[in-house]
Write a protein that holds these residues in place. Structure first.
Motif, PDB file in Angstrom:
ATOM      1  N   GLY A   1       0.790  -1.232   0.000  1.00 37.00           N
ATOM      2  CA  GLY A   1       0.000   0.000   0.000  1.00 37.00           C
ATOM      3  C   GLY A   1       0.814   1.269   0.000  1.00 37.00           C
ATOM      4  O   GLY A   1       0.286   2.336  -0.309  1.00 37.00           O
ATOM      5  N   ASP A   2       2.099   1.192   0.336  1.00 33.31           N
ATOM      6  CA  ASP A   2       2.963   2.370   0.301  1.00 33.31           C
ATOM      7  C   ASP A   2       3.431   2.641  -1.122  1.00 33.31           C
ATOM      8  O   ASP A   2       3.415   1.746  -1.978  1.00 33.31           O
ATOM      9  N   GLU A   3       3.864   3.843  -1.358  1.00 35.62           N
ATOM     10  CA  GLU A   3       4.456   4.203  -2.644  1.00 35.62           C
ATOM     11  C   GLU A   3       5.741   3.401  -2.824  1.00 35.62           C
ATOM     12  O   GLU A   3       6.585   3.377  -1.930  1.00 35.62           O
ATOM     13  N   PRO A   4       5.900   2.710  -3.953  1.00 36.25           N
ATOM     14  CA  PRO A   4       7.144   1.966  -4.167  1.00 36.25           C
ATOM     15  C   PRO A   4       8.348   2.915  -4.194  1.00 36.25           C
ATOM     16  O   PRO A   4       8.225   4.055  -4.642  1.00 36.25           O
ATOM     17  N   PRO A   5       9.495   2.454  -3.736  1.00 37.82           N
ATOM     18  CA  PRO A   5      10.701   3.280  -3.767  1.00 37.82           C
ATOM     19  C   PRO A   5      11.086   3.648  -5.200  1.00 37.82           C
ATOM     20  O   PRO A   5      10.652   2.995  -6.160  1.00 37.82           O
ATOM     21  N   ARG A   6      11.914   4.665  -5.339  1.00 41.20           N
ATOM     22  CA  ARG A   6      12.343   5.117  -6.665  1.00 41.20           C
ATOM     23  C   ARG A   6      13.067   4.030  -7.444  1.00 41.20           C
ATOM     24  O   ARG A   6      13.101   4.058  -8.669  1.00 41.20           O
ATOM     25  N   SER A   7      13.649   3.066  -6.757  1.00 41.92           N
ATOM     26  CA  SER A   7      14.386   2.001  -7.439  1.00 41.92           C
ATOM     27  C   SER A   7      13.466   1.010  -8.172  1.00 41.92           C
ATOM     28  O   SER A   7      13.938   0.221  -8.975  1.00 41.92           O
ATOM     29  N   VAL A   8      12.163   1.080  -7.908  1.00 38.17           N
ATOM     30  CA  VAL A   8      11.202   0.207  -8.589  1.00 38.17           C
ATOM     31  C   VAL A   8      10.902   0.835  -9.954  1.00 38.17           C
ATOM     32  O   VAL A   8      10.427   1.961 -10.026  1.00 38.17           O
TER      33      VAL A   8
ATOM     34  N   THR B   1       9.075  -7.257  -1.954  1.00 36.67           N
ATOM     35  CA  THR B   1      10.528  -7.355  -2.075  1.00 36.67           C
ATOM     36  C   THR B   1      10.867  -7.229  -3.553  1.00 36.67           C
ATOM     37  O   THR B   1      10.329  -7.967  -4.382  1.00 36.67           O
ATOM     38  N   LEU B   2      11.740  -6.290  -3.875  1.00 31.81           N
ATOM     39  CA  LEU B   2      12.216  -6.120  -5.246  1.00 31.81           C
ATOM     40  C   LEU B   2      13.561  -6.811  -5.378  1.00 31.81           C
ATOM     41  O   LEU B   2      14.476  -6.555  -4.592  1.00 31.81           O
TER      42      LEU B   2
END
Length: 76
Positions: A10-17, A41-42
């Motif tokens: 539900g959180d905004e994915p990190p910029r690395s996604v 988990t990415l």
């Protein structure tokens, strides 16, 4: 080498996604009624991003058609 990351459901994915992966993540979250306490988990496999939710849901990019080398298994 690329390192993975984790973030809460539900959180905004990190910029690395990658941006191309985000619609699939959003669709998976909308299809899951209760994601409380779950995390994404990415990871990267052969340069391709894979997002996996704790419940085993996997979101990845489709293999590009016609792209990449064909492994015929005759290397041995």
């Amino acid at each position: 080498m690329q390192l993975g990351t984790r973030w809460a459901f539900g959180d905004e994915p990190p910029r690395s996604v990658p941006m191309e992966l985000r619609p699939g993540i959003a669709a998976a979250e909308s299809g899951t009624p209760d994601g409380a306490g779950r995390h994404w988990t990415l990871t990267w496999l052969e340069g391709r991003p894979i997002a996996e939710l704790d419940d085993g849901t996997v979101v990845t990019l489709e293999h590009p058609s016609g792209g990449g080398a064909v492994d015929d298994g005759d290397d041995w």
